[in-house]
Design an enzyme around this catalytic site. Sequence first.
Site, PDB file in Angstrom:
ATOM      1  N   TYR A  72      -3.500  -2.010   6.766  1.00 32.48           N
ATOM      2  CA  TYR A  72      -4.518  -3.021   7.005  1.00 32.48           C
ATOM      3  C   TYR A  72      -4.946  -2.994   8.468  1.00 32.48           C
ATOM      4  O   TYR A  72      -4.182  -2.576   9.348  1.00 32.48           O
ATOM      5  CB  TYR A  72      -3.990  -4.426   6.659  1.00 32.48           C
ATOM      6  CG  TYR A  72      -3.631  -4.601   5.211  1.00 32.48           C
ATOM      7  CD1 TYR A  72      -4.606  -4.798   4.253  1.00 32.48           C
ATOM      8  CD2 TYR A  72      -2.295  -4.554   4.804  1.00 32.48           C
ATOM      9  CE1 TYR A  72      -4.263  -4.959   2.911  1.00 32.48           C
ATOM     10  CE2 TYR A  72      -1.948  -4.712   3.476  1.00 32.48           C
ATOM     11  CZ  TYR A  72      -2.938  -4.916   2.524  1.00 32.48           C
ATOM     12  OH  TYR A  72      -2.604  -5.070   1.218  1.00 32.48           O
ATOM     13  N   ARG A 120       0.847  -1.196   0.000  1.00 35.27           N
ATOM     14  CA  ARG A 120       0.000   0.000   0.000  1.00 35.27           C
ATOM     15  C   ARG A 120       0.883   1.247   0.000  1.00 35.27           C
ATOM     16  O   ARG A 120       1.060   1.918   1.005  1.00 35.27           O
ATOM     17  CB  ARG A 120      -0.963  -0.037   1.180  1.00 35.27           C
ATOM     18  CG  ARG A 120      -2.007  -1.130   0.991  1.00 35.27           C
ATOM     19  CD  ARG A 120      -3.257  -0.916   1.785  1.00 35.27           C
ATOM     20  NE  ARG A 120      -4.346  -1.725   1.231  1.00 35.27           N
ATOM     21  CZ  ARG A 120      -5.528  -1.858   1.801  1.00 35.27           C
ATOM     22  NH1 ARG A 120      -5.796  -1.226   2.928  1.00 35.27           N
ATOM     23  NH2 ARG A 120      -6.465  -2.596   1.242  1.00 35.27           N
ATOM     24  N   SER A 177      -8.278  -3.281  -3.366  1.00 38.27           N
ATOM     25  CA  SER A 177      -9.149  -2.118  -3.234  1.00 38.27           C
ATOM     26  C   SER A 177     -10.161  -2.045  -4.371  1.00 38.27           C
ATOM     27  O   SER A 177     -11.334  -1.713  -4.163  1.00 38.27           O
ATOM     28  CB  SER A 177      -8.319  -0.831  -3.182  1.00 38.27           C
ATOM     29  OG  SER A 177      -7.572  -0.768  -1.982  1.00 38.27           O
ATOM     30  N   ASP A 210      -3.605  -1.636  -7.057  1.00 32.93           N
ATOM     31  CA  ASP A 210      -4.203  -2.215  -5.852  1.00 32.93           C
ATOM     32  C   ASP A 210      -5.511  -2.938  -6.184  1.00 32.93           C
ATOM     33  O   ASP A 210      -6.601  -2.369  -6.100  1.00 32.93           O
ATOM     34  CB  ASP A 210      -4.439  -1.108  -4.826  1.00 32.93           C
ATOM     35  CG  ASP A 210      -4.908  -1.642  -3.482  1.00 32.93           C
ATOM     36  OD1 ASP A 210      -5.152  -2.859  -3.369  1.00 32.93           O
ATOM     37  OD2 ASP A 210      -5.055  -0.840  -2.543  1.00 32.93           O
ATOM     38  N   GLN A 220      -1.002   2.616  -5.990  1.00 32.47           N
ATOM     39  CA  GLN A 220      -2.465   2.701  -5.883  1.00 32.47           C
ATOM     40  C   GLN A 220      -3.166   2.215  -7.148  1.00 32.47           C
ATOM     41  O   GLN A 220      -4.230   1.593  -7.080  1.00 32.47           O
ATOM     42  CB  GLN A 220      -2.888   4.132  -5.561  1.00 32.47           C
ATOM     43  CG  GLN A 220      -2.578   4.543  -4.133  1.00 32.47           C
ATOM     44  CD  GLN A 220      -3.011   5.964  -3.842  1.00 32.47           C
ATOM     45  OE1 GLN A 220      -3.295   6.752  -4.747  1.00 32.47           O
ATOM     46  NE2 GLN A 220      -3.067   6.320  -2.563  1.00 32.47           N
TER      47      GLN A 220
END
Length: 386
Positions: A234, A128, A139, A136, A133
């Site tokens: 997390y 992360r 997500s 990811d 991003q």
Amino acid sequence: MKIGIPKEVQAGETRVALVPGLIPLLLKDRHEVLVEAGAGAGAYFSDTQYLQAGASLIEDVSALYEQVDIVFKVQPPQMHPATRLHEAEMVREGSSYTGFLSPLALMDVMETFAMRKITAFAMEFIPRLTRAQSMDALSSMATVAGYKAVLLATEHLGKMFPLLMTAAGTIRPATVLVLGAGVAGLQAIATAKRLGARVEAFDARPAVREQIQSLGATFIEMELSQDAETAGGYAREQTAEFLRREQEVIRARFPGVDVVISTAQVFGKRAPLLITNEMVRSLRPGSVIVDLAAEQGGNCELTRAGQTIEHEGVAIIGATNVSAMLPVDASVLYARNVVNLFRYLYPATGPQPDGTDELARGACVTRGGEIVHELLQPLIREEVSR
């Protein structure tokens, strides 16, 4: 490089690891794309669309695996029903693999990859980091799941979500309680609010209070843990006493709630038990629980993964692989994540990232005949000690 896109073989999996719209980007970088016939059918991407985008269509999946330098997949390798070979054994020795791998649960697959000198990247291990991003996938899939969870609730709830004022009287809005305000929880909050529900939310991490409130939901107060989040972003596993206090706070909200959407998970561990049998009894008949943590053991004591059950008038939906219920957008998002990672690891120009690169090292599970990820080292030592 030759990139291979096999058809997913897990029952119920509708997503595909690469969509036609991204193929020109890979061709521009001088790669070739080989797609198994029918690979995109579950997500409504036809073979014709792949051909028109510049991919080659391969009828024989064994031939595809034999030719390509890297495989893009969604689900972890498993036994192939047509070839009767394990997909981990079908990947060409010395080649690469990118996809969800469930490495902590599938050490046998990781060992096969290591033995066959396959360089494997696990999408769930993407660090992360700000620069990661766009890669990811957890997500991305959580965004889809959080949205769909609310729609699943509307299908089972015997009332409407919004406030309605009619000639026959006023219909009060449904009250939705979201447990866990990660990506899935925040998307569930936003979706429930768009449908007109009154939304409350709870999370053990202090940092998410403002995010919850910014979406128009009420943040449920309790003494929050300052140590509720790992350095990687997390949720951290909490003590039994902390979980007991969480349950008390949640239990107090249940008598006035119509829908509970639970999303709380701890990376690599069983999901925390937030809803007990006794707490379910305090919900009004006709209420709905959607447990997005069902695959990790469930946040509700009564959850059954892959099943919808009714307990004393309350529907408990143990939804699994929820993102595959919306395969078009889920595939588009996932494919973008995979392609962004691939282009970072194998740039068209400039050097490839080396073993000191935090992103590449964090995603890599096997390389050079070894299992290299730090999270798997304790499991290797356990095997050796036996």
